[in-house]
Design a protein around this motif. Structure first.
Motif, PDB file in Angstrom:
ATOM      1  N   THR A   1     -34.509  11.232  -0.497  1.00 39.11           N
ATOM      2  CA  THR A   1     -33.975  12.424   0.172  1.00 39.11           C
ATOM      3  C   THR A   1     -33.571  13.564  -1.068  1.00 39.11           C
ATOM      4  O   THR A   1     -34.014  14.541  -1.232  1.00 39.11           O
ATOM      5  N   LEU A   2     -32.907  12.973  -1.980  1.00 31.25           N
ATOM      6  CA  LEU A   2     -32.683  13.771  -3.132  1.00 31.25           C
ATOM      7  C   LEU A   2     -33.800  14.355  -3.831  1.00 31.25           C
ATOM      8  O   LEU A   2     -33.720  15.452  -4.512  1.00 31.25           O
ATOM      9  N   ARG A   3     -34.567  13.372  -4.152  1.00 31.56           N
ATOM     10  CA  ARG A   3     -36.109  13.810  -4.882  1.00 31.56           C
ATOM     11  C   ARG A   3     -36.618  15.050  -4.240  1.00 31.56           C
ATOM     12  O   ARG A   3     -37.066  15.849  -4.738  1.00 31.56           O
ATOM     13  N   SER A   4     -36.570  14.748  -2.631  1.00 33.04           N
ATOM     14  CA  SER A   4     -37.394  15.986  -2.030  1.00 33.04           C
ATOM     15  C   SER A   4     -36.468  17.442  -1.988  1.00 33.04           C
ATOM     16  O   SER A   4     -37.121  18.274  -2.201  1.00 33.04           O
ATOM     17  N   LEU A   5     -35.270  17.230  -2.094  1.00 33.14           N
ATOM     18  CA  LEU A   5     -34.434  18.341  -2.478  1.00 33.14           C
ATOM     19  C   LEU A   5     -34.635  18.991  -3.650  1.00 33.14           C
ATOM     20  O   LEU A   5     -34.625  20.236  -4.078  1.00 33.14           O
ATOM     21  N   GLY A   6     -34.845  18.079  -4.676  1.00 29.40           N
ATOM     22  CA  GLY A   6     -35.136  18.589  -6.244  1.00 29.40           C
ATOM     23  C   GLY A   6     -36.282  19.309  -6.268  1.00 29.40           C
ATOM     24  O   GLY A   6     -36.552  20.242  -7.097  1.00 29.40           O
ATOM     25  N   ALA A   7     -37.594  18.844  -5.498  1.00 24.68           N
ATOM     26  CA  ALA A   7     -38.927  19.447  -5.408  1.00 24.68           C
ATOM     27  C   ALA A   7     -38.939  20.560  -4.601  1.00 24.68           C
ATOM     28  O   ALA A   7     -40.005  21.218  -4.599  1.00 24.68           O
ATOM     29  N   MET A   8     -38.248  21.098  -3.748  1.00 21.52           N
ATOM     30  CA  MET A   8     -38.411  21.984  -2.780  1.00 21.52           C
ATOM     31  C   MET A   8     -38.085  23.518  -3.405  1.00 21.52           C
ATOM     32  O   MET A   8     -37.739  23.605  -4.574  1.00 21.52           O
ATOM     33  N   ASP A   9     -38.641  24.418  -2.722  1.00 23.57           N
ATOM     34  CA  ASP A   9     -38.413  25.788  -3.106  1.00 23.57           C
ATOM     35  C   ASP A   9     -37.139  26.236  -2.894  1.00 23.57           C
ATOM     36  O   ASP A   9     -36.650  26.196  -1.914  1.00 23.57           O
ATOM     37  N   VAL A  10     -36.572  26.849  -4.057  1.00 27.59           N
ATOM     38  CA  VAL A  10     -35.310  27.209  -3.878  1.00 27.59           C
ATOM     39  C   VAL A  10     -35.081  28.921  -3.413  1.00 27.59           C
ATOM     40  O   VAL A  10     -35.891  29.630  -3.965  1.00 27.59           O
ATOM     41  N   PRO A  11     -34.424  29.078  -2.448  1.00 28.60           N
ATOM     42  CA  PRO A  11     -34.540  30.512  -1.868  1.00 28.60           C
ATOM     43  C   PRO A  11     -34.097  31.451  -3.133  1.00 28.60           C
ATOM     44  O   PRO A  11     -33.244  31.450  -3.697  1.00 28.60           O
ATOM     45  N   GLU A  12     -35.074  32.670  -3.166  1.00 29.13           N
ATOM     46  CA  GLU A  12     -34.780  33.746  -4.245  1.00 29.13           C
ATOM     47  C   GLU A  12     -33.361  34.271  -3.837  1.00 29.13           C
ATOM     48  O   GLU A  12     -32.908  34.630  -2.707  1.00 29.13           O
ATOM     49  N   GLY A  13     -32.507  34.412  -5.063  1.00 31.73           N
ATOM     50  CA  GLY A  13     -31.253  35.057  -5.083  1.00 31.73           C
ATOM     51  C   GLY A  13     -30.263  34.109  -4.707  1.00 31.73           C
ATOM     52  O   GLY A  13     -29.142  34.641  -4.313  1.00 31.73           O
TER      53      GLY A  13
END
Length: 318
Positions: free
Chosen positions: A23-35
């Motif tokens: 779970t945590l690795r998937s969060l680290g690899a996701m696209d971070v919303p701009e801004g």
């Protein structure tokens, strides 16, 4: 001068689940919303801080900051509230500790939140079945999660895939019920009360998270217990919102019990002609079990306990 980024905290409640690492690795690899600045809050609901070392090790490899909170008691509401209490962000998301986020998960939730101005945005949960799961279960997809619309609106929700605008009037200061922290249904009650306070719930159809169904849940009896508890929660909520006093209230509750009982009988009857079709049969029977749960809830029967009990595989039973 450019304005500051807005902030999002992602709450992950955990109880003895090694899948937390995925779970945590998937969060680290996701696209971070701009801004937006994003961080993760892990709330460990075990009696001892069993996830602390895992979280500390993963914190070193993740691109997002991670906060660890030990909140013992085997009560999922305590863990959910710990995430809310630890957050000072503009938005709070929740994902379960046995789910993995797709790359666009958070970005899709944020886009829908901004376009709809809803207090809460739900996303879909896609169940992934093991090869040894029953064929009828795989074909009917009995574990995936989608919101339920009633007359064109979503009236309640779930915490396995959601984004909250915590500054909304309907959410300000709202917390999960400790009384439901071991039975389940705390999220249903949370969103039901939020909706009644004027909070709208939107849906982001592309904000996918994936959940592998373990062997302990790939069974009819688990689905039956889960549907019964869902019905119990709905029945309790119907009963608590029944208006009137004395005889008028009793008549209203009796009508609700009669309606739920009739629905249960209908569902069980519908299953008979399709008894040779396991998908349609089991879907009807499980819906009937849910309506029996509604009757149970309306009559005030205590809800069955789903949280805080070790499963055969060591994780929480939910």
């Amino acid at each position: 001068m450019a304005g500051r980024n807005r902030s999002i905290d992602i709450g992950v409640c955990t109880f003895r689940r090694p899948e937390l690492a995925d779970t945590l690795r998937s969060l680290g690899a996701m696209d971070v919303p701009e801004g937006f600045d994003v961080r993760i809050i892990v709330a460990d609901n075990d009696d001892t801080p069993s996830a602390r070392d895992l979280v500390a090790a993963l914190s070193a490899e993740l691109s997002l900051p991670v906060i660890y909170r030990h909140c013992p008691a085997r009560n999922i509401s305590i863990a959910r509230n710990a995430c809310l209490d630890a957050s000072s962000a503009d938005l709070v998301a929740f994902i379960d500790d046995d789910e993995t986020a797709t790359s666009r998960w958070l970005a899709e939730l944020v886009e829908t939140s901004q376009s709809s101005d809803a207090a809460a945005v739900l996303g879909p949960v896609r169940a992934l079945y093991r090869p040894d799961a029953p064929d009828w279960m795989r074909e009917g997809d009995f574990h995936s999660t989608l919101p339920v619309w009633v007359r064109g609106e979503i009236r309640t929700g779930y915490t396995c895939n959601v984004l909250l605008r915590t500054g909304a009037d309907s959410l300000r200061g709202r917390r999960f019920s400790l009384a439901r922290g071991q039975t389940g249904g705390e999220d249903t009650e949370f969103f039901d009360q939020m909706h009644k306070a004027g909070g709208r719930i939107a849906f982001a159809p592309e904000a996918w998270v994936d959940e592998m169904v373990p062997r302990s849940r790939a069974a009819f009896d688990w689905l039956g217990r889960r549907r019964f508890r869902v019905g119990q929660t709905h029945g309790h909520l119907l009963g608590s919102s029944a208006g009137g006093f004395g005889l008028a209230r009793q008549v209203h509750l009796a009508r609700q019990v009669g309606l739920a009982f009739a629905k249960a009988i209908y569902c069980f009857a519908v299953a008979l002609p399709v008894v040779v079709d396991p998908v349609r049969r089991n879907r009807s029977v499980l819906r009937g079990i849910m309506h029996v749960g509604v009757v149970s809830g309306l009559l005030g029967v205590r809800e069955i306990r789903l949280y805080g009990q070790p499963s055969p595989q060591g994780g929480k039973r939910a």
